[in-house]
Design a protein around this motif. Structure first.
Motif, PDB file in Angstrom:
ATOM      1  N   TYR A  68      14.520 -55.109 -32.254  1.00  0.00           N
ATOM      2  CA  TYR A  68      14.957 -55.960 -33.360  1.00  0.00           C
ATOM      3  C   TYR A  68      15.750 -57.141 -32.799  1.00  0.00           C
ATOM      4  O   TYR A  68      16.853 -56.967 -32.268  1.00  0.00           O
ATOM      5  CB  TYR A  68      15.813 -55.161 -34.336  1.00  0.00           C
ATOM      6  CG  TYR A  68      16.286 -55.933 -35.539  1.00  0.00           C
ATOM      7  CD1 TYR A  68      15.470 -56.057 -36.661  1.00  0.00           C
ATOM      8  CD2 TYR A  68      17.538 -56.528 -35.566  1.00  0.00           C
ATOM      9  CE1 TYR A  68      15.899 -56.759 -37.778  1.00  0.00           C
ATOM     10  CE2 TYR A  68      17.985 -57.243 -36.675  1.00  0.00           C
ATOM     11  CZ  TYR A  68      17.156 -57.353 -37.777  1.00  0.00           C
ATOM     12  OH  TYR A  68      17.573 -58.055 -38.877  1.00  0.00           O
ATOM     13  N   GLY A  69      15.180 -58.315 -32.887  1.00  0.00           N
ATOM     14  CA  GLY A  69      15.830 -59.490 -32.317  1.00  0.00           C
ATOM     15  C   GLY A  69      16.041 -59.385 -30.820  1.00  0.00           C
ATOM     16  O   GLY A  69      16.903 -60.060 -30.259  1.00  0.00           O
ATOM     17  N   GLY A  70      15.255 -58.504 -30.193  1.00  0.00           N
ATOM     18  CA  GLY A  70      15.394 -58.289 -28.759  1.00  0.00           C
ATOM     19  C   GLY A  70      16.359 -57.169 -28.386  1.00  0.00           C
ATOM     20  O   GLY A  70      16.626 -56.946 -27.189  1.00  0.00           O
ATOM     21  N   PHE A  71      16.890 -56.442 -29.372  1.00  0.00           N
ATOM     22  CA  PHE A  71      17.830 -55.363 -29.059  1.00  0.00           C
ATOM     23  C   PHE A  71      17.116 -54.294 -28.238  1.00  0.00           C
ATOM     24  O   PHE A  71      16.017 -53.858 -28.592  1.00  0.00           O
ATOM     25  CB  PHE A  71      18.403 -54.753 -30.340  1.00  0.00           C
ATOM     26  CG  PHE A  71      19.563 -53.828 -30.098  1.00  0.00           C
ATOM     27  CD1 PHE A  71      20.806 -54.336 -29.783  1.00  0.00           C
ATOM     28  CD2 PHE A  71      19.401 -52.457 -30.165  1.00  0.00           C
ATOM     29  CE1 PHE A  71      21.885 -53.488 -29.549  1.00  0.00           C
ATOM     30  CE2 PHE A  71      20.464 -51.601 -29.934  1.00  0.00           C
ATOM     31  CZ  PHE A  71      21.715 -52.118 -29.623  1.00  0.00           C
ATOM     32  N   PRO A  72      17.726 -53.833 -27.120  1.00  0.00           N
ATOM     33  CA  PRO A  72      17.011 -53.000 -26.162  1.00  0.00           C
ATOM     34  C   PRO A  72      17.143 -51.494 -26.347  1.00  0.00           C
ATOM     35  O   PRO A  72      16.748 -50.732 -25.456  1.00  0.00           O
ATOM     36  CB  PRO A  72      17.653 -53.412 -24.832  1.00  0.00           C
ATOM     37  CG  PRO A  72      19.070 -53.701 -25.200  1.00  0.00           C
ATOM     38  CD  PRO A  72      19.021 -54.306 -26.572  1.00  0.00           C
ATOM     39  N   ALA A  73      17.675 -51.013 -27.470  1.00  0.00           N
ATOM     40  CA  ALA A  73      17.923 -49.582 -27.623  1.00  0.00           C
ATOM     41  C   ALA A  73      17.634 -49.129 -29.048  1.00  0.00           C
ATOM     42  O   ALA A  73      17.358 -49.943 -29.932  1.00  0.00           O
ATOM     43  CB  ALA A  73      19.369 -49.269 -27.244  1.00  0.00           C
ATOM     44  N   THR A  74      17.720 -47.807 -29.267  1.00  0.00           N
ATOM     45  CA  THR A  74      17.410 -47.243 -30.581  1.00  0.00           C
ATOM     46  C   THR A  74      18.647 -47.029 -31.439  1.00  0.00           C
ATOM     47  O   THR A  74      18.525 -46.771 -32.636  1.00  0.00           O
ATOM     48  CB  THR A  74      16.660 -45.908 -30.447  1.00  0.00           C
ATOM     49  OG1 THR A  74      17.442 -45.024 -29.636  1.00  0.00           O
ATOM     50  CG2 THR A  74      15.306 -46.103 -29.807  1.00  0.00           C
ATOM     51  N   ILE A  75      19.833 -47.077 -30.853  1.00  0.00           N
ATOM     52  CA  ILE A  75      21.073 -46.990 -31.607  1.00  0.00           C
ATOM     53  C   ILE A  75      22.060 -48.016 -31.061  1.00  0.00           C
ATOM     54  O   ILE A  75      21.889 -48.522 -29.952  1.00  0.00           O
ATOM     55  CB  ILE A  75      21.711 -45.586 -31.542  1.00  0.00           C
ATOM     56  CG1 ILE A  75      22.008 -45.183 -30.089  1.00  0.00           C
ATOM     57  CG2 ILE A  75      20.847 -44.556 -32.249  1.00  0.00           C
ATOM     58  CD1 ILE A  75      22.760 -43.864 -29.950  1.00  0.00           C
ATOM     59  N   CYS A  76      23.084 -48.304 -31.848  1.00  0.00           N
ATOM     60  CA  CYS A  76      24.209 -49.091 -31.364  1.00  0.00           C
ATOM     61  C   CYS A  76      25.359 -48.133 -31.078  1.00  0.00           C
ATOM     62  O   CYS A  76      25.664 -47.255 -31.903  1.00  0.00           O
ATOM     63  CB  CYS A  76      24.658 -50.107 -32.414  1.00  0.00           C
ATOM     64  SG  CYS A  76      23.428 -51.361 -32.837  1.00  0.00           S
ATOM     65  N   THR A  77      25.972 -48.280 -29.913  1.00  0.00           N
ATOM     66  CA  THR A  77      27.078 -47.415 -29.515  1.00  0.00           C
ATOM     67  C   THR A  77      28.305 -48.288 -29.264  1.00  0.00           C
ATOM     68  O   THR A  77      28.391 -48.970 -28.250  1.00  0.00           O
ATOM     69  CB  THR A  77      26.715 -46.621 -28.253  1.00  0.00           C
ATOM     70  OG1 THR A  77      26.227 -47.528 -27.244  1.00  0.00           O
ATOM     71  CG2 THR A  77      25.636 -45.585 -28.549  1.00  0.00           C
ATOM     72  N   SER A  78      29.233 -48.271 -30.207  1.00  0.00           N
ATOM     73  CA  SER A  78      30.368 -49.191 -30.185  1.00  0.00           C
ATOM     74  C   SER A  78      31.646 -48.400 -29.915  1.00  0.00           C
ATOM     75  O   SER A  78      32.090 -47.624 -30.764  1.00  0.00           O
ATOM     76  CB  SER A  78      30.454 -49.943 -31.504  1.00  0.00           C
ATOM     77  OG  SER A  78      29.223 -50.623 -31.757  1.00  0.00           O
ATOM     78  N   VAL A  79      32.212 -48.596 -28.737  1.00  0.00           N
ATOM     79  CA  VAL A  79      33.333 -47.785 -28.265  1.00  0.00           C
ATOM     80  C   VAL A  79      34.652 -48.562 -28.363  1.00  0.00           C
ATOM     81  O   VAL A  79      34.758 -49.694 -27.895  1.00  0.00           O
ATOM     82  CB  VAL A  79      33.088 -47.327 -26.813  1.00  0.00           C
ATOM     83  CG1 VAL A  79      34.245 -46.452 -26.318  1.00  0.00           C
ATOM     84  CG2 VAL A  79      31.764 -46.578 -26.692  1.00  0.00           C
ATOM     85  N   ASN A  80      35.640 -47.929 -28.991  1.00  0.00           N
ATOM     86  CA  ASN A  80      37.015 -48.426 -29.054  1.00  0.00           C
ATOM     87  C   ASN A  80      37.117 -49.798 -29.710  1.00  0.00           C
ATOM     88  O   ASN A  80      36.943 -49.916 -30.914  1.00  0.00           O
ATOM     89  CB  ASN A  80      37.639 -48.384 -27.653  1.00  0.00           C
ATOM     90  CG  ASN A  80      37.664 -46.975 -27.084  1.00  0.00           C
ATOM     91  OD1 ASN A  80      37.611 -46.000 -27.826  1.00  0.00           O
ATOM     92  ND2 ASN A  80      37.726 -46.855 -25.766  1.00  0.00           N
ATOM     93  N   GLU A  81      37.373 -50.873 -28.932  1.00  0.00           N
ATOM     94  CA  GLU A  81      37.549 -52.204 -29.539  1.00  0.00           C
ATOM     95  C   GLU A  81      36.221 -52.852 -29.924  1.00  0.00           C
ATOM     96  O   GLU A  81      36.215 -53.917 -30.552  1.00  0.00           O
ATOM     97  CB  GLU A  81      38.322 -53.134 -28.599  1.00  0.00           C
ATOM     98  CG  GLU A  81      37.534 -53.668 -27.408  1.00  0.00           C
ATOM     99  CD  GLU A  81      37.453 -52.690 -26.241  1.00  0.00           C
ATOM    100  OE1 GLU A  81      36.952 -53.092 -25.176  1.00  0.00           O
ATOM    101  OE2 GLU A  81      37.921 -51.542 -26.397  1.00  0.00           O
TER     102      GLU A  81
END
Length: 278
Positions: A60-73
């Motif tokens: 999607y728009g070039g996103f390279p993975a199947t999930i987003c992993t957003s850590v801490n900040e």
């Protein structure tokens, strides 16, 4: 234009939503100290493959993975990789999606890695999640889009302030319509803006992804050099919760919740519509 779904289309979105719920369950179990964010992505890929579904994040728009992993900040859109190793005390928000027969599901949750988390972090996640449910409860026939925004912001503003001084309701990102595409009209703010007016009227067939993002400080964000990863400008940690919801003649259906949202919405006096899959 806002896409209005038929009951048959909503049933397909429910199928996609249950795949997303399965991704959440599997990644939550795998989010332990020592795991990399790439490990979590591989878990999600297997869930999607086993379900015979497709990823709506990958590519999607070039996103390279199947999930987003957003850590801490990191607020949102964190890219899974081998370098980010989860450690005791981290907070991670996992955003996941799936497609079944062309219809989309999308949801996010915040998890605590290991133990030893500060009380204000636990409360941050609780406040963010509960503001989402307040917003979902406002998704009623005859209401307007702004009523959802008002419910989300109102819940957050009524909570005692954290030790950091305030909760920052992220302004640059919000909820959205969902259906035959992952991101569709209308855009849904997590706060009330006079410039945006009241927004659309909520009628049967409207489907929304409601997703508050809240930090322990600023409402402002910046995007890192990878053009995806979004962080708070002051480095404060954040939380992100999301569900996809369909509005029907009989009430809302939380498509990405295993019980259609029944348990949580009962506390708000809201009766969910029957599960379209029976």
């Amino acid at each position: 234009m806002v896409q209005i779904k038929t009951p048959e289309q909503i049933a397909k979105m429910r199928e996609a939503g249950l795949v997303v719920a399965a991704i959440h369950a599997a990644t939550r179990e795998a989010a332990v100290p020592g795991a990399t964010t790439r490990d979590l992505d591989m878990v999600a890929r297997k869930v999607i493959a086993d379900a015979g579904a497709k990823s709506n994040f990958l590519g999607y728009g070039g996103f390279p993975a199947t999930i987003c992993t957003s850590v801490n900040e990191v607020v949102v859109h964190g890219i899974p990789d081998d370098k980010t190793v989860l450690k005791d005390g981290d907070v991670i928000s996992i955003d996941a999606g799936a497609i079944v027969d062309g219809w989309h599901g999308d949801a996010a949750y915040t998890a605590f890695v290991g133990t030893g988390h500060a009380p204000e972090l636990i409360e941050l996640s609780r406040v963010t999640e509960e503001s989402m449910w307040a917003g979902i409860a406002a998704m009623k026939l005859g209401n307007r889009l702004v009523d959802i925004s008002k419910a989300i912001e109102g819940y957050i503003r009524r909570q005692p302030r954290p030790a950091t001084g305030k909760y920052g309701i992220i302004e640059d990102y919000g909820g959205h319509g969902i259906g035959s595409e992952m991101h569709m009209d209308p855009h849904l703010l997590n706060y009330v803006s006079r410039k945006r007016g009241k927004g659309i009227k909520l009628v049967p067939g409207v489907c929304l992804a409601i997703e508050p993002m809240v930090s322990l400080g600023t409402a402002q964000t910046e995007v890192l050099a990878d053009d995806w990863t979004v962080i708070t400008t002051d480095g404060t940690w954040s939380s992100h919760w999301e569900h996809s919801i369909a509005l029907t003649e009989e009430g809302p259906i939380v498509l990405t919740s295993p019980d259609c949202g029944k348990a949580r919405l009962t506390a708000y006096g809201v009766t969910t519509a029957p599960d379209p899959l029976g």
